[in-house]
Design an enzyme around this catalytic site. Structure first.
Site, PDB file in Angstrom:
ATOM      1  N   GLU A   1      -6.567   8.904  10.092  1.00 19.54           N
ATOM      2  CA  GLU A   1      -5.297   8.512  10.443  1.00 19.54           C
ATOM      3  C   GLU A   1      -4.734   9.247  11.688  1.00 19.54           C
ATOM      4  OE1 GLU A   1      -2.236   9.862   7.997  1.00 19.54           O
ATOM      5  OE2 GLU A   1      -2.344   7.688   6.500  1.00 19.54           O
TER       6      GLU A   1
ATOM      7  N   CYS B   1      -3.213  -0.994  -2.006  1.00 19.85           N
ATOM      8  CA  CYS B   1      -4.384   0.700  -2.261  1.00 19.85           C
ATOM      9  C   CYS B   1      -5.185   0.903  -2.963  1.00 19.85           C
ATOM     10  CB  CYS B   1      -2.852   1.675  -2.461  1.00 19.85           C
ATOM     11  SG  CYS B   1      -2.937   3.243  -3.073  1.00 19.85           S
TER      12      CYS B   1
ATOM     13  N   THR C   1      -5.308   2.792  -4.869  1.00 19.59           N
ATOM     14  CA  THR C   1      -5.461   4.204  -6.057  1.00 19.59           C
ATOM     15  C   THR C   1      -4.153   2.789  -7.025  1.00 19.59           C
ATOM     16  OG1 THR C   1      -5.018   5.762  -4.549  1.00 19.59           O
ATOM     17  CG2 THR C   1      -3.761   5.945  -6.318  1.00 19.59           C
TER      18      THR C   1
ATOM     19  N   TYR D   1      -0.701   8.797  -2.056  1.00 19.05           N
ATOM     20  CA  TYR D   1       0.073   8.620  -3.288  1.00 19.05           C
ATOM     21  C   TYR D   1      -1.464   9.315  -4.371  1.00 19.05           C
ATOM     22  CZ  TYR D   1       3.464   4.410  -3.602  1.00 19.05           C
ATOM     23  OH  TYR D   1       4.252   3.925  -3.073  1.00 19.05           O
ATOM     24  N   GLY D   2      -2.517   9.619  -3.542  1.00 23.13           N
ATOM     25  CA  GLY D   2      -3.842   9.953  -3.756  1.00 23.13           C
ATOM     26  C   GLY D   2      -4.363  11.131  -4.044  1.00 23.13           C
TER      27      GLY D   2
ATOM     28  N   CYS E   1     -11.099   4.297  -0.612  1.00 20.80           N
ATOM     29  CA  CYS E   1     -10.600   3.957  -0.219  1.00 20.80           C
ATOM     30  C   CYS E   1      -9.960   3.015   1.117  1.00 20.80           C
ATOM     31  CB  CYS E   1     -10.173   5.547   0.024  1.00 20.80           C
ATOM     32  SG  CYS E   1      -8.508   6.094   1.089  1.00 20.80           S
ATOM     33  N   THR E   2      -8.569   2.669   1.554  1.00 23.41           N
ATOM     34  CA  THR E   2      -7.888   1.846   2.623  1.00 23.41           C
ATOM     35  C   THR E   2      -8.189   2.389   3.452  1.00 23.41           C
ATOM     36  OG1 THR E   2      -5.848   2.857   2.394  1.00 23.41           O
ATOM     37  CG2 THR E   2      -6.062   0.818   1.475  1.00 23.41           C
ATOM     38  N   HIS E   3      -9.004   4.154   3.827  1.00 26.35           N
ATOM     39  CA  HIS E   3      -9.023   4.600   4.691  1.00 26.35           C
ATOM     40  C   HIS E   3     -10.245   4.576   5.379  1.00 26.35           C
ATOM     41  CE1 HIS E   3      -4.574   5.378   4.022  1.00 26.35           C
ATOM     42  NE2 HIS E   3      -4.358   6.020   5.685  1.00 26.35           N
TER      43      HIS E   3
ATOM     44  N   ASP F   1       1.209  -1.508   0.154  1.00 25.44           N
ATOM     45  CA  ASP F   1      -0.286   0.005   0.046  1.00 25.44           C
ATOM     46  C   ASP F   1       1.185   1.305  -0.012  1.00 25.44           C
ATOM     47  OD1 ASP F   1      -2.340   1.379   0.784  1.00 25.44           O
ATOM     48  OD2 ASP F   1      -1.723   1.897   1.981  1.00 25.44           O
ATOM     49  N   SER F   2      -0.052   2.731  -0.020  1.00 21.44           N
ATOM     50  CA  SER F   2       1.280   3.706  -0.189  1.00 21.44           C
ATOM     51  C   SER F   2       1.555   4.096   1.223  1.00 21.44           C
ATOM     52  CB  SER F   2       0.716   5.016  -0.622  1.00 21.44           C
ATOM     53  OG  SER F   2      -1.065   4.882  -0.232  1.00 21.44           O
TER      54      SER F   2
HETATM   55  N1  DGL Z   1      -3.767   3.673   0.537  1.00 19.79           N
HETATM   56  C1  DGL Z   1      -4.372   5.812  -0.711  1.00 19.79           C
HETATM   57  C2  DGL Z   1      -5.473   4.357  -1.412  1.00 19.79           C
HETATM   58  O1  DGL Z   1      -6.377   3.429  -0.687  1.00 19.79           O
HETATM   59  C3  DGL Z   1      -4.998   6.112   0.321  1.00 19.79           C
HETATM   60  C4  DGL Z   1      -4.209   7.021   0.940  1.00 19.79           C
HETATM   61  C5  DGL Z   1      -2.338   7.826  -0.896  1.00 19.79           C
HETATM   62  O2  DGL Z   1      -3.318   8.138  -0.773  1.00 19.79           O
HETATM   63  O3  DGL Z   1      -1.840   7.104  -0.400  1.00 19.79           O
HETATM   64  O4  DGL Z   1      -6.122   5.063  -2.185  1.00 19.79           O
END
Ligand code: DGL
Length: 274
Positions: free
Chosen positions: A155, A76, A78, A45-46, A187-189, A13-14
């Site tokens: 976060e 991830c 993204t 990364y997004g 999105c993971t979050h 993941d990012s």
């Molecule tokens: N892990 C990214 C996603 O699921 C979210 C965080 C990022 O932008 O890096 O898109």
């Protein structure tokens, strides 16, 4: 038995958001060893261009390939949206992303054929979820919204804070009026903000967590390809399995945030340079 079966599953993941996917992998595949890489030095990364995300993704995946993983899970959204083809083209290891599992769960869930998708700007701009949903059912109407501020809110552990509710109201106002009956948390979050998103969207809207669906897909993949790890006969005992976490930066609070995303203590963490 397949020769690769004893190898670990690789996840990247990012950053640490992908631990929401590992959380479900530990539930659905307790006998598997897992190697996780989170690119905490270069996230988010997004908000990057697809070209940069692809470059990073190839390095992330290369790290896992060097660890001899039997499959790579791109946790991830993204990267799954804009970089997974590059990863598949470069490496000779099965690669599972979160888009198809999330899209297919959303298509199964919708009754009125109106699906909402929320994610990073890169994910929404890529139309990856729309394309995957339309590949299954072209008649479905799709509404997408980027919700970048959800990442720092999750976060910070502000899932139940009034700021989270205000931000969710702002981002989801149009989505709420669109009539969608299903919303992909792309999105993971975002699964950490499940309750506030549900509150704003209303109880009639089904929230889909692609990370959970991806862990289920991975389980099916492992079983159907004869890749179950035979080394840990006591399938319910995590103590016998190997779980290693590699991060490109041990940022302040990584362990507190990581534990929030993983849902348990984060151990065996190493800093690596790619
Ligand atoms: N892990 C990214 C996603 O699921 C979210 C965080 C990022 O932008 O890096 O898109």
């Amino acid at each position: 038995m397949n020769d690769a079966a004893t190898r670990p599953i690789g996840v990247f993941d990012s950053g640490i958001g992908g631990l929401t996917v590992v959380h479900y992998l530990l539930q659905f595949l307790p006998a598997e060893d897992i190697i996780y890489f989170g690119d905490t030095a270069r996230l988010p990364y997004g908000s990057h261009s697809p070209e940069i995300v692809r470059t990073y993704a190839l390095e992330d995946a290369g790290f896992l390939v060097n660890k001899h993983v039997k499959t790579i899970i791109v946790a991830c959204n993204t990267v799954s949206a804009v970089g997974i083809d590059a990863v598949r083209a470069r490496f000779d290891v099965p690669v599972i992303g979160v888009i198809e599992p999330g899209a297919s769960a959303a298509v199964r869930a919708t009754r009125n054929k109106k699906i909402g998708v929320i994610g990073t700007l890169a994910t929404i701009t890529s139309n990856a979820y729309s394309n995957a949903i339309h590949a299954i059912d072209p008649a479905i109407e799709i509404f997408g919204t980027a919700c970048p501020l959800f990442v720092p809110v999750a976060e910070e552990g502000w899932a139940n804070h009034k700021a989270a509710e205000l931000i969710a109201e702002e981002y989801l106002e149009k989505m709420g009026k669109s009539g969608v009956d299903t919303l992909v948390l792309g999105c993971t979050h975002y699964p950490l903000l499940h309750d506030v998103i549900q509150k704003i969207m209303g109880s009639g809207v089904t929230l889909v967590n692609p990370g959970e669906e991806t862990a289920l897909w991975t389980k099916n993949f492992i079983m159907s390809h004869n890749l179950s790890n035979p080394d840990h006969p006591d399938h319910s005992n995590h103590a016998t399995t190997r779980h290693e976490f590699y991060l490109s930066d041990l940022s302040l609070k990584f362990s507190e945030i990581g534990e929030r995303f993983l849902g348990m203590k984060l151990e065996n963490v190493h800093k690596v340079e790619l």
